[in-house]
Design a protein around this motif. Structure first.
Motif: not given
Lengths: 601, 601
Positions: B412-421, B432-436
């Motif tokens: 869930g954190t990865a998902m939120i981070a991807t959305i925000l970035v 790219l941030a999501g993949v990393a």
């Protein structure tokens, strides 16, 4: 024999102060005997470290005294923070080469900017290591596979050795890569200086001979084994003394022999790294690479030595310690330091009992900076080049390529690729290419999890791979055992595998996924399972699970998957078969059924 | 019931021509009935695709006709190379947004350079996909985890919808990111055009209403369900026709309503992408991202739909097909295309049986470019904006955040981070941030393999986790079961785990590594095993292995590890305990011992 009722857990320190200051552990029981052992070890390491620290500073393109500075404060700091009893930190060959590569792109050698960048590099590496340690990110070192590290170190050894050839010949040559360097050497080969060659060749010959034969020669002459050991370790110091005296006596420096020259006398003064954000962003990647490569070397040596005495290394605390050492090195005018392999082995063999040996070595090095530096004026650079060559040739391990290739073609290929990229494009490209290749191969492998179609072993409740065993299966039930945790790199594989099997066999009415080895199902895999459930439902096949582990089941219950599941969740695969194919199991029912062996779902 | 003697294997085509040309499979049995089904589906998809293709071209910052071009040749090519019977390729929202983001950095919208870069992007994406397909690298799509893709698509939907607001209001505003855009909109809010707002609001209102209620409304009026379906799908076309007529009738374009204007009539002409190496290197990363994101979307849709009819998708051939489609799009003046989700579902629901439906759709689109384009002159851009908003709002899935967080906090954190970035820094940084982040989390998890200390279940030959079961252990034997394959990310963990346990328990004399779930031991793990063997030997502990799988044992025999091993390799853990702790096993010997259940080492 005993009945174990308690649980093994990693030792968690109730007192976090003691976790970050291992010195509080070992200093309590520090005795006079321990002190004597530590002092002897410190003496031997100091003798070894003096020429090495000068040589590695020159290798990094820095003034010789910087090597001495990097061998004082960091050693004291490691004694406070380190968890290894015998690790010897200080300048090492590979980190020095990486420093030269990183800083050489930003400033001209010999300028204050060059020196400042080297200090900043040590500082930033230290901050990164410290940060990773406090966040307990020791696992990042795992990104470097053994073949990549081994290939990288071999290639670095070759680059370093080749880089010393001009010093041995008294010519000027430097190159971006190995080919370039060798080309420049052959162009300038006519300018060689005979005296330099003579000094260099004698030093190399003597060092080779003493490494191989000096100890036996001394033992044959009835020297005490301990003294023979010390004298053998002191061979580089003898080479330094003799060549310095010869150079001074005959004034060879006026005949073209390059000498170390004026080395400032005295202890290092507190230094602040340049506070230049542009510089820091330029050195961020090299600082990270030096940090990780240095940490991997440090932790490998530390664990190997600790194991011999059943001691324990805390990998996360080692990050903290190494980080503090590098920050300390920067603040005292030094450059990046790590735990050195051969130096630590010498420390261990010489009988070091506690990190105090390192602190004593630091005292020795401090005395050297105060009293020895004037004597180093006439020290020929060719002698230091010879020292370096002898030291780094132990890093070069071509046999490892053959061994790795014989064991695993992919790992061997990764190793060769790392060596070739390092030789052709330099250390940073080499290590980055190696890491990228390792990760790629790793993801490729984990993207194909091991799955097997299983059937019942006749007369038992056991289920085995139909490809390897004579087993019984029902025509309308397909049982797929998944032998790995399910997460995003392999989730799609399972979808594809099941789709292929179900499309190929129209008789299938039930599909059982057997999960005895599945320790985790991440969100991506959960979506794949939901997709599999829906896909099977659409094609008239019921999906069941069996032997799901407790924690996995707990988590699956938090999702709608279990309610949407078209079939059942069975405690054991045998239960599943009793339910789905009773006519099959009735006939083959195991003679001796035992509830104790049932899976705990 | 049956005794299975043969082995299931993935279907390998003896004829590689047929593998690369799936059309040869389905065209053989093509009948009049199939053709009728395909034609009906093609009609419905064409009606849906005309406004969408125009709208997505404008979204990508390209002339409207480019959307039509991208909907002709790629569809024909997919019919030849694709393995999905029902996938509908063409321009889609997310790829159009990614195209605008990539090309917008290189050239000004409306210039020939901008259009050329978009064509080059399609071409390069196509070449990358084709190359990955021929090298069978379909697994690279696994680098994108579900939470990352889902978060990325949600964020892209929000960005696209927000980007349409200026078109709906008749103002000019564009921004690097969502905040910037919203800021510009609020600044220019006073310049809104009342006619544009009226058209946009009516179109959105009508489209929302027709999506929710039109079908029921028609059914209540006794329309044939099939016709009701077609009419509902045609709602956007109705909006286009009505708003175009109104705009033309009242000359609203001279009152500030932006219209599509002159759209060149006729089929696309063959185009060569600009042969500019500098341009290609600038678009390499976006091209790869569009290729991978597009492929993931394509394969997900294709597999979902294929499963419903028990058909099979070949993921590697889908790479080839999608690659050829994009190359075809570029060569006919189009921009990047992928398999669209909603369009494919419509195609499937409308009864498409073979990829010929796609070819028929292409014919429909070709007719549109020849005959319809003059009629599009007065089409208001606000209508297209309304179409886009309706289409992309189905992409936005906030519920997924909650569901993912509930299931796994890290995912869930990865998902939120991807959305925000993505929202803050744009699509490329977001993905790219999501993949990393996904890779980092994956490596973190795999760096801690599941290991358990096991003991014997009383009265059986079974060994279970001492933390979960009442089991019997011998005081001097420690048995560690490793539940995952051993490779470089987790090799060091095992070393550390064993070192900790052995250091904590001085009674241990034998350590057994139980390998029933170890499918692979790579070179790094082999070195760790050698280090463990040496470390245990140094501290007086003998190392044994048990239940090693056949292929793993074969490979270990190619290394010196097995000869250097201080202990034995046992077929089963029970054998190990019989040998190492006979007094223990004699007492607890299972009543019913069966050789058939032994592990096959």
């Amino acid at each position: 024999m005993q009945r174990i009722t308690h649980t093994f857990r990693p030792a968690t320190e109730s007192n976090s102060v003691r976790r970050y200051f291992p010195i509080l552990d070992w200093s309590k029981s520090y005795s006079r005997d321990t002190a004597t052992s530590d002092l002897v070890a410190a003496l031997i390491v100091t003798i070894m470290l003096i020429p090495q620290s000068l040589a590695y500073a020159l290798l990094a393109g820095l003034p010789a005294e910087v090597g001495l500075y990097a061998s004082i404060l960091p050693l004291v700091i490691y004694a406070v923070f380190g968890t290894s009893r015998t690790l010897a930190v200080g300048p090492v060959a590979v980190a020095s080469l990486m420093t030269a590569a990183a800083v050489g792109k930003l400033a001209a050698m010999g300028t204050p900017e060059y020196y400042g960048a080297a200090i900043a590099l040590a500082f930033l590496s230290g901050v990164m290591l410290l940060g990773m340690g406090l966040l307990r990110l020791g696992f990042v070192a795992n990104f470097l596979s053994h073949p990549v590290i081994s290939g990288f170190v071999t290639a670095s050894g070759l680059i370093i050795a080749a880089g010393q050839i001009p010093h041995l010949l008294g010519i000027k040559a430097s190159g971006k890569n190995l080919l370039d360097l060798l080309g420049q050497i052959s162009e300038n080969i006519s300018n060689i200086n005979a005296f330099t060659v003579l000094i260099g060749a004698s030093a190399i010959g003597f060092l080779f001979w003493s490494r191989k034969y000096l100890k036996d020669w001394l033992l044959a002459r009835h020297f005490d084994p301990r003294l023979a050991n010390v004298l053998t370790r002191a061979a580089p110091v003898a080479a330094v003394i003799v060549t310095t005296l010869v150079t001074a006596a005959f004034g060879l420096n006026s005949h073209g022999v390059a000498i170390v020259g004026d080395v400032p006398r005295g202890l290092p003064v507190p230094t602040l790294p340049p506070l230049d954000l542009a510089l820091w962003s330029q050195i961020a990647v090299p600082a990270l690479l030096i940090a990780v490569v240095g940490y991997v070397e440090t932790i490998s040596v530390a664990q190997t030595l600790a194991a011999k005495r059943r001691q324990r290394i805390d990998p996360d605390q080692e990050l903290v310690a190494l980080g503090a050492c590098n920050i300390g090195s920067a603040l005292s005018g030094g450059f990046p330091v790590t735990g050195g392999f051969s130096r630590s082995v010498v420390n261990f063999d010489a009988g070091a009992q506690t990190p105090a040996a390192g602190a004593f070595t630091a005292v020795g090095m401090a005395l050297a900076t105060v009293f020895l530096t004037p004597l180093l004026f006439f020290l020929p650079k060719a002698t230091l080049a010879a020292t370096i060559i002898l030291a780094v040739l132990t890093l070069v391990d071509f046999g490892a390529i053959r061994r790795t290739l014989a064991y695993s073609r992919t790992d061997g290929t990764a190793m060769i690729a790392t060596i070739l990229v390092t030789l052709a494009f330099g250390v940073e490209s080499g290590i980055l290419a190696g890491v990228a290749l390792s990760l790629f191969l790793h993801l490729y492998r984990t993207s194909r999890p091991h799955v097997a179609i299983v059937g019942q072993v006749p007369g038992t409740e056991h289920f085995r791979n139909i490809d390897r065993h004579a087993v019984i299966t029902a025509a309308d039930v397909l049982t797929v055992r998944v032998d790995e945790s399910l997460y995003f790199p392999n989730a799609r594989f399972l979808e594809d595998f099941i789709q292929t099997r179900v499309a190929a066999n129209p008789d299938i009415r039930h599909l059982v996924l057997m999960f005895p080895a599945v320790n985790e199902v991440d969100s991506s895999a959960l979506e794949s399972l939901e997709a599999i459930n829906e896909m099977l439902h659409a094609s008239g096949v019921t999906l069941h699970l069996s032997e799901v582990k407790g924690p996995v089941m707990d988590r699956l219950r938090r999702s709608p998957f279990i309610t949407d599941l078209t079939g059942e969740v069975f405690l054991t695969q045998y239960d599943a078969m009793v339910f789905l194919a009773p006519e099959l199991t009735a006939k083959t029912l195991a003679a001796c059924r035992r509830d104790t062996v049932r899976s705990s779902a």
